[in-house]
Design a protein around this motif. Structure first.
Motif: not given
Lengths: 283, 283
Positions: A34-39, B18, B21, B81
């Motif tokens: 979640v932190e990485e791809v910030r969905p 996206r 990714e 996020v």
């Protein structure tokens, strides 16, 4: 680590240490994801909806989550971590959904009895079951299943009787097994569900390269489930299920006579090296 | 990175960058999870079975995957996020499953009309909607929903009429909102599904601390969905849904008169600071 993740991990305190370990690792990796791809919230909910749809299309006959696991290489990853062994062992490879109990057959027997026998490329398959030092294992069981020349297993195809293209063989005193068959064909994994949608979305084809599927057992040795693939198959580098390993690719040879075959055929020779039950890393 | 993972990632080549990714990051983290915990095949299949069961218990009224996401802190992580903003903004907090359209009400109105009105602790809730510089926002919409004194929402409880303990308010020229109600109660998330089984297995209780749920909108500002929690609640440190943030905890004050209340009551004052729609990090 975010303060949120630290809080979540601090509250994993169940009675089963192994479950705590698994949940903590999964939570850590999903938070990192979640932190990485910030969905966006819409993306996150679309992901959860995809999981719901996957669950809802599962039946006793169809496990779409296993298919997803296969096509993301996760089934192979799990298989790999469970089958570490000496360098010269035959690598394990995933079992897939098509195993069913096979009839016991004599060494050298035909296993093809359907219309594919007329259409297919006649093939002799033989080899030895050995330990990792090359000692033959007599009395090992070789359980074999394969698709026909159109990529169908007996369980998927009304033109094949049950047990067609399957066989259970016992190795002889020299550890040898042998059977006669037709060359298997590549085939697609099911594409009518969420698994197929995912494959399409990430630009992958659904094909599995042609293979013979083995499950080999011998007293005192680890059971081995693996595939034998055929060199030259166009899908070897892009198996939808990521089951191919270099050591599992055989090179069929064209033959004109021998093995009591009536005409030209292909010969596949493949030895399988089993790992002692109590093998430990570092031995 | 294992050679297998490298191969899987090399084959993620769909038309939507996206999606590529997201899938690549998910695959990377799930492979790392497998390498780390080395699940047995039985554990892996048990995990997939858990996902199947979760999917199969979802209905249009119940989303067990959202519940799992909530109770692993993932919904809050996604919320976080997506709601980065200036330091003095009111933090966002997850929406949960209980929002429904609320009746428009006058400022100061009661929102409690059921039997809880006799049983509950009378409470006055008021405050202001402001921007992050403290400028009042007139004409902002404050959409409020809460459980009653037994922890039930109107949509779960036959003793409450639809719209009970809900209200839609428009702030006055000074950005003020105000309503009269009863103190909400803590309550459990549903425990009769896979979510409950997971909570039990990792040794967590299912309780959510008492809260008022807000959704605030004002022209030119980001919509804000958040909770207001009550200091002293025993579950503040272990919310089953990980929605608590320090800035969202209010301190009710005991009062004997004022606000046209007939007897002793509690007063909750809570201001909400909205973020301009076009706020960007570094401003």
């Amino acid at each position: 680590m975010t303060p949120l993740l630290r809080q979540v991990l601090s509250q994993v305190n169940g009675p089963d240490p192994r479950l705590n370990e698994i949940v903590s690792a999964l939570v850590t990796h999903l938070h990192a994801f979640v932190e990485e791809v910030r969905p966006t919230e819409r993306e996150w909910l679309a992901g959860l909806d995809f999981l719901i749809e996957t669950g809802q299309m599962c039946t006793p006959e169809r496990n779409e989550f296993i298919l997803l696991s296969d096509m993301l290489g996760l089934t192979t990853a799990v298989d790999d971590v469970n089958h570490v062994g000496p360098k010269n062992m035959t690598p394990s490879s995933v079992e897939g959904p098509f195993h069913s109990p096979a009839p016991q057959r004599e060494l050298g027997a035909w296993i093809s009895f359907g219309p594919e026998r007329e259409r297919g490329v006649p093939t002799v398959v033989h080899g030895r079951v050995l330990d990792c030092d090359g000692t033959p294992l007599a009395g090992a069981q070789v359980d074999l299943w394969q698709a026909n020349d159109t990529g169908l297993y007996d369980t998927q195809d009304d033109t094949q009787d049950s047990g067609n293209l399957r066989g259970l063989f016992t190795t002889d005193a020299d550890g040898r097994y042998c059977f006669r068959t037709i060359r298997p064909s590549s085939y697609p994994v099911p594409t009518d569900g969420t698994g197929g949608r995912l494959l399409h979305a990430i630009g992958r084809h659904p094909m599995r390269p042609a293979h013979l599927h083995y499950r080999v057992t011998a007293a005192g040795y680890r059971p081995l489930t693996t595939h034998v693939f055929l060199a030259g198959d166009p899908y070897l580098g892009s198996d939808a299920a990521y089951a191919v390993k270099d050591e599992l690719i055989c090179h069929p040879r064209e033959r004109t006579q021998g093995w009591e075959m009536a005409g030209p055929y292909e010969e596949i020779e493949f030895d399988l090296n089993l790992v002692p039950l109590h093998w430990k890393e570092g031995q």
